[in-house]
Design a protein around this motif. Structure first.
Motif, short mmCIF file in Angstrom:
data_model
loop_
_atom_site.label_atom_id
_atom_site.label_comp_id
_atom_site.label_asym_id
_atom_site.label_seq_id
_atom_site.Cartn_x
_atom_site.Cartn_y
_atom_site.Cartn_z
N ASP A 85 5.57 -6.28 -17.92
CA ASP A 85 6.18 -6.67 -16.66
C ASP A 85 5.43 -5.98 -15.53
OD1 ASP A 85 8.29 -8.00 -18.08
OD2 ASP A 85 9.26 -6.06 -18.34
N ILE A 86 5.25 -6.68 -14.44
CA ILE A 86 4.65 -6.09 -13.24
C ILE A 86 5.68 -5.19 -12.60
CG2 ILE A 86 3.82 -6.61 -10.93
CD1 ILE A 86 2.61 -9.19 -12.09
N ALA A 87 5.29 -3.96 -12.27
CA ALA A 87 6.23 -3.02 -11.68
C ALA A 87 5.49 -2.01 -10.80
CB ALA A 87 7.01 -2.29 -12.77
N VAL A 88 6.18 -1.55 -9.77
CA VAL A 88 5.64 -0.49 -8.93
C VAL A 88 6.73 0.54 -8.66
CG1 VAL A 88 3.89 -1.91 -7.78
CG2 VAL A 88 6.16 -1.72 -6.76
N PHE A 89 6.28 1.78 -8.50
CA PHE A 89 7.13 2.88 -8.06
C PHE A 89 6.73 3.18 -6.62
CE2 PHE A 89 7.39 7.62 -7.58
CZ PHE A 89 8.77 7.69 -7.48
N ARG A 90 7.72 3.23 -5.73
CA ARG A 90 7.45 3.50 -4.32
C ARG A 90 7.86 4.94 -4.02
NH1 ARG A 90 8.96 -1.34 -0.87
NH2 ARG A 90 7.15 -2.05 -2.06
N PRO A 91 6.89 5.86 -4.01
CA PRO A 91 7.20 7.28 -3.80
C PRO A 91 7.89 7.58 -2.47
CG PRO A 91 4.95 7.03 -4.58
CD PRO A 91 5.46 5.65 -4.27
N SER A 92 7.65 6.78 -1.46
CA SER A 92 8.23 7.05 -0.14
C SER A 92 9.75 7.01 -0.15
CB SER A 92 7.69 6.06 0.90
OG SER A 92 8.06 4.73 0.57
N ASN A 93 10.34 6.25 -1.10
CA ASN A 93 11.81 6.18 -1.15
C ASN A 93 12.37 6.30 -2.57
OD1 ASN A 93 11.20 3.66 -2.22
ND2 ASN A 93 11.91 2.51 -0.44
N ASN A 103 0.85 -1.18 0.00
CA ASN A 103 0.00 0.00 0.00
C ASN A 103 0.89 1.24 0.00
OD1 ASN A 103 -2.26 1.56 0.03
ND2 ASN A 103 -2.99 0.89 2.02
N GLY A 104 0.59 2.19 -0.85
CA GLY A 104 1.41 3.39 -1.03
C GLY A 104 2.23 3.36 -2.30
N ASP A 105 2.42 2.16 -2.88
CA ASP A 105 3.10 2.04 -4.17
C ASP A 105 2.20 2.55 -5.29
OD1 ASP A 105 5.25 0.87 -2.90
OD2 ASP A 105 4.85 -1.15 -3.63
N VAL A 106 2.80 2.84 -6.42
CA VAL A 106 2.07 3.25 -7.62
C VAL A 106 2.38 2.22 -8.71
CG1 VAL A 106 1.78 5.06 -9.36
CG2 VAL A 106 2.28 5.68 -6.98
#
Length: 155
Positions: free
Chosen positions: A70-78, A54-57
């Motif tokens: 491809d499955i991918a997420v950007f984690r804005p917190s870091n 939760n919090g990923d984009v």
């Protein structure tokens, strides 16, 4: 006409060609549990993959050039990108972006692989990490407060 219920309130659409048949699959990411769900267009198979928190984009794209999303997420917190490559299931982690950046995955260098890229709404600058050679591409295109429009013209 057949109408199917797929997803629930809060899910994020994540269309892409995950099964490599040249057609987009119905897909979504559920932020509450970090699961990706999809219906393959090739065989109607239901697939579920746990990837992200939760919090990923969600930031799906064809990062390995195998013509499958491809499955991918950007984690804005870091500012980290987590990418699960469809070609071999390997997970890569790349530092690229700031907290308020918006992922804008696309093939910016023409090598048939999507690039890790962000749009920075505070400045209107686009930043891409070229997959051809790992160099930075940055361009001012927009002003403070602008938002990018998703591009769904692939596969």
């Amino acid at each position: 006409m057949t109408i199917r219920q797929f997803g629930m309130d809060g899910d994020v659409p994540t269309p892409g060609d995950y099964d490599g048949d040249g057609r987009y699959d119905i897909a979504l990411w559920r932020p509450s549990d970090g699961n990706w769900y999809r219906l393959n267009s090739s065989n109607d198979a239901f697939i579920s993959v746990k990837f992200g928190v939760n919090g990923d984009v969600p930031a799906q794209g064809d990062f390995d050039g195998d013509q499958r999303s491809d499955i991918a997420v950007f984690r804005p917190s870091n500012g980290l990108w987590y990418i699960m490559r469809s070609s071999n299931g390997a997970v890569s982690i790349t530092q690229w972006g700031l907290t308020d950046d918006i992922p804008v995955v696309a093939d910016y260098d023409g090598d048939f692989r999507d690039d890790i890229a962000v749009f920075r709404p505070s400045t209107g600058v686009w930043y891409a990490l070229r997959s051809t050679n790992g160099t930075l591409f940055a361009t001012q295109f927009g002003v403070s407060g602008d938002l990018p429009i998703p591009n769904y013209d692939k596969p």
